[in-house]
Design a protein around this motif. Structure first.
Motif, PDB file in Angstrom:
ATOM      1  N   PRO A 151     -12.296   3.769 -11.762  1.00 24.27           N
ATOM      2  CA  PRO A 151     -11.294   4.105 -10.792  1.00 24.27           C
ATOM      3  C   PRO A 151     -10.851   5.139 -10.103  1.00 24.27           C
ATOM      4  O   PRO A 151     -10.606   5.533  -9.056  1.00 24.27           O
ATOM      5  CB  PRO A 151      -9.485   2.943 -11.044  1.00 24.27           C
ATOM      6  N   GLU A 152     -10.571   5.890 -10.877  1.00 25.58           N
ATOM      7  CA  GLU A 152      -9.487   7.204 -10.307  1.00 25.58           C
ATOM      8  C   GLU A 152     -11.019   7.899 -10.090  1.00 25.58           C
ATOM      9  O   GLU A 152     -10.557   9.581  -9.409  1.00 25.58           O
ATOM     10  CB  GLU A 152      -9.435   8.072 -11.584  1.00 25.58           C
ATOM     11  N   TYR A 155     -12.585   5.470  -6.363  1.00 31.41           N
ATOM     12  CA  TYR A 155     -11.288   5.349  -5.290  1.00 31.41           C
ATOM     13  C   TYR A 155     -11.879   6.862  -4.332  1.00 31.41           C
ATOM     14  O   TYR A 155     -11.688   6.489  -3.165  1.00 31.41           O
ATOM     15  CB  TYR A 155     -10.521   4.855  -5.192  1.00 31.41           C
ATOM     16  N   VAL A 173      -6.844  -3.436  -4.529  1.00 32.10           N
ATOM     17  CA  VAL A 173      -6.680  -3.300  -5.923  1.00 32.10           C
ATOM     18  C   VAL A 173      -5.909  -4.622  -5.759  1.00 32.10           C
ATOM     19  O   VAL A 173      -6.001  -5.463  -6.907  1.00 32.10           O
ATOM     20  CB  VAL A 173      -5.656  -2.600  -6.429  1.00 32.10           C
ATOM     21  N   LEU A 181      -9.118  -6.227 -11.603  1.00 34.28           N
ATOM     22  CA  LEU A 181      -8.726  -5.483 -10.702  1.00 34.28           C
ATOM     23  C   LEU A 181      -7.128  -5.315 -10.358  1.00 34.28           C
ATOM     24  O   LEU A 181      -7.263  -4.006 -10.186  1.00 34.28           O
ATOM     25  CB  LEU A 181      -9.491  -5.280  -9.236  1.00 34.28           C
ATOM     26  N   ASP A 183      -5.233  -5.707 -12.367  1.00 33.27           N
ATOM     27  CA  ASP A 183      -4.104  -4.492 -12.961  1.00 33.27           C
ATOM     28  C   ASP A 183      -4.207  -3.552 -12.356  1.00 33.27           C
ATOM     29  O   ASP A 183      -2.990  -2.909 -13.294  1.00 33.27           O
ATOM     30  CB  ASP A 183      -5.189  -4.765 -14.968  1.00 33.27           C
ATOM     31  N   LEU A 184      -5.189  -2.973 -11.616  1.00 35.63           N
ATOM     32  CA  LEU A 184      -5.189  -1.575 -11.215  1.00 35.63           C
ATOM     33  C   LEU A 184      -3.048  -1.411 -10.389  1.00 35.63           C
ATOM     34  O   LEU A 184      -2.894  -0.597  -9.724  1.00 35.63           O
ATOM     35  CB  LEU A 184      -5.412  -1.367 -10.367  1.00 35.63           C
ATOM     36  N   GLN A 185      -2.951  -2.265  -9.664  1.00 33.64           N
ATOM     37  CA  GLN A 185      -1.011  -2.978  -9.408  1.00 33.64           C
ATOM     38  C   GLN A 185      -0.335  -2.877  -9.926  1.00 33.64           C
ATOM     39  O   GLN A 185       1.192  -2.329 -10.018  1.00 33.64           O
ATOM     40  CB  GLN A 185      -1.169  -4.353  -8.466  1.00 33.64           C
ATOM     41  N   LYS A 189      -1.476   2.731 -13.389  1.00 31.60           N
ATOM     42  CA  LYS A 189      -2.983   2.788 -13.237  1.00 31.60           C
ATOM     43  C   LYS A 189      -2.678   3.192 -11.184  1.00 31.60           C
ATOM     44  O   LYS A 189      -3.208   3.602 -11.264  1.00 31.60           O
ATOM     45  CB  LYS A 189      -3.527   1.195 -13.048  1.00 31.60           C
ATOM     46  N   LEU A 190      -1.778   2.393 -11.159  1.00 33.90           N
ATOM     47  CA  LEU A 190      -1.763   2.620  -9.162  1.00 33.90           C
ATOM     48  C   LEU A 190      -1.575   3.580  -9.076  1.00 33.90           C
ATOM     49  O   LEU A 190      -2.289   4.711  -8.434  1.00 33.90           O
ATOM     50  CB  LEU A 190      -0.710   1.588  -8.411  1.00 33.90           C
ATOM     51  N   ILE A 193      -4.368   6.451  -9.507  1.00 32.23           N
ATOM     52  CA  ILE A 193      -5.353   6.528  -8.812  1.00 32.23           C
ATOM     53  C   ILE A 193      -5.180   6.878  -6.931  1.00 32.23           C
ATOM     54  O   ILE A 193      -5.785   7.530  -6.559  1.00 32.23           O
ATOM     55  CB  ILE A 193      -6.008   4.724  -7.799  1.00 32.23           C
TER      56      ILE A 193
END
Length: 353
Positions: A151-152, A155, A173, A181, A183-185, A189-190, A193
């Motif tokens: 993701p990092e 995106y 996300v 997906l 979980d990226l919220q 993690k968010l 990103i």
């Protein structure tokens, strides 16, 4: 053909498999067979949000035109903005079929498409080929592949690919159909990103604002942290919300037990409740787009009064067809005038006041 005539033919499409009907509709749109709505928008609907001028606040949500094959024809139906995607770094087939289900009795749809798309290279090429100036604002919805994702890394690369053509970019996300997906919220993690995307954005000659599309199923205690994380990392707005994995007891369709994201009428109340809460937490620091269960002007107006500067729909468009766009705009304009609003922005968040 006019949008009204195209809509009159919609019942015939329901005899087809839902995904087959969707693909046929996209091909017809791409060929211009749905016509165009030349009716001028009521001036009360014009608004400015995200630093962009919108002729009206009604948009087509991501998921309808995943590969940006019918952007201009969709805009000509009268939308104020259109958001193609979700596009991913590499093409992917998505989940096995069947993966799209009509819940006709519930005016709803369940999908587990799995972000099937042709990849960002083809997506960006189609955006670049669009003839400017466009008749509406252009968004671009980006997401990660089911396999091999970072993701990092992904995106920011996606943002870089679509930034030259898009007016805004939405980070997805919240689709329930890509494992992990949502979980990226989570806050950490968010934040990672968004920091990576912000660094890439700062390097671009054209820097479209960044939005984040969130799930309606967030835990109550996760919402404040998500809002603050977005504000802290320069996010311009939130789309509230994506589809839900919840299944209301009111569902009647035989397909109600299918796995996937539920959209349409049953999503209206929970997505609007979350919108109202996010509006209170954001305190004017984020532009909000209300999405979920909108099928008429009254529901679009309810989203605006709950805090949305702009409104999107998808499921209702799939059921009602192109004529829905003009009808929602007409009804919304009448409601704004009824309540004494001279400009749409005056109604945003009115219920909170």
């Amino acid at each position: 053909m006019t949008p009204a005539l195209a809509s009159a033919l919609m019942p015939l499409m329901r005899g087809l498999d839902p995904e087959q009907a969707h693909n046929l509709a996209l091909k017809a749109l791409a060929l211009g067979l749905a016509g165009a709505d030349a009716t001028p928008d009521d001036p009360v609907l014009a608004t400015t949000a995200l630093g962009l001028a919108f002729r009206n606040p009604i948009g087509l949500a991501a998921g309808f035109d995943k590969n940006a094959v019918a952007v201009a024809p969709l805009m000509r139906l009268g939308f104020g903005f259109v958001e193609p995607g979700t596009t991913t770094p590499r093409p992917q087939a998505g989940n096995p079929q069947p993966r799209l289900f009509r819940l006709v009795e519930d005016a709803a749809v369940i999908n587990r498409m799995g972000m099937n798309n042709e990849g960002v290279e083809a997506f960006a090429r189609r955006l670049a080929a669009l003839r400017r100036p466009l008749p509406a604002v252009l968004g671009a919805n980006i997401g990660i592949n089911k396999e091999g994702a970072d993701p990092e890394r992904d995106y920011p690369a996606l943002y870089r690919a679509v930034a030259p053509q898009a007016d805004y970019v939405t980070i997805n996300v919240s689709s329930p159909n890509t494992p992990g997906l949502r979980d990226l919220q989570g806050e950490a993690k968010l934040a990672a990103i968004l920091a990576a995307v912000a660094a890439t954005r700062a390097e671009q000659p054209h820097q479209p604002p960044v939005l984040v599309k969130i799930a309606p199923d967030l835990a109550d205690d996760a919402v404040p942290a998500l809002v603050e994380t977005c504000v802290a990392h320069g996010v311009a707005g939130l789309i509230v919300s994506n589809t839900t994995i919840g299944r209301p007891a009111s569902l009647r369709s035989a397909h109600k037990g299918e796995t996937g994201g539920l959209s349409g009428q049953p999503l209206f109340e929970p997505s609007t409740a979350l919108l109202r809460r996010v509006h209170g937490l954001a305190g004017g620091r984020l532009t909000l787009i209300g999405c979920g269960g909108v099928s008429n002007g009254a529901q679009a107006y309810a989203k605006i009064r709950a805090g949305a500067a702009l409104v999107q729909f998808y499921a209702a468009f799939a059921y009602a067809g192109p004529a829905l766009v003009g009808r929602v705009k007409q009804e919304l304009a009448a409601l704004l005038k009824r309540d004494g609003f001279a400009h749409l922005h005056e109604a945003v968040g009115a219920d909170a006041r």
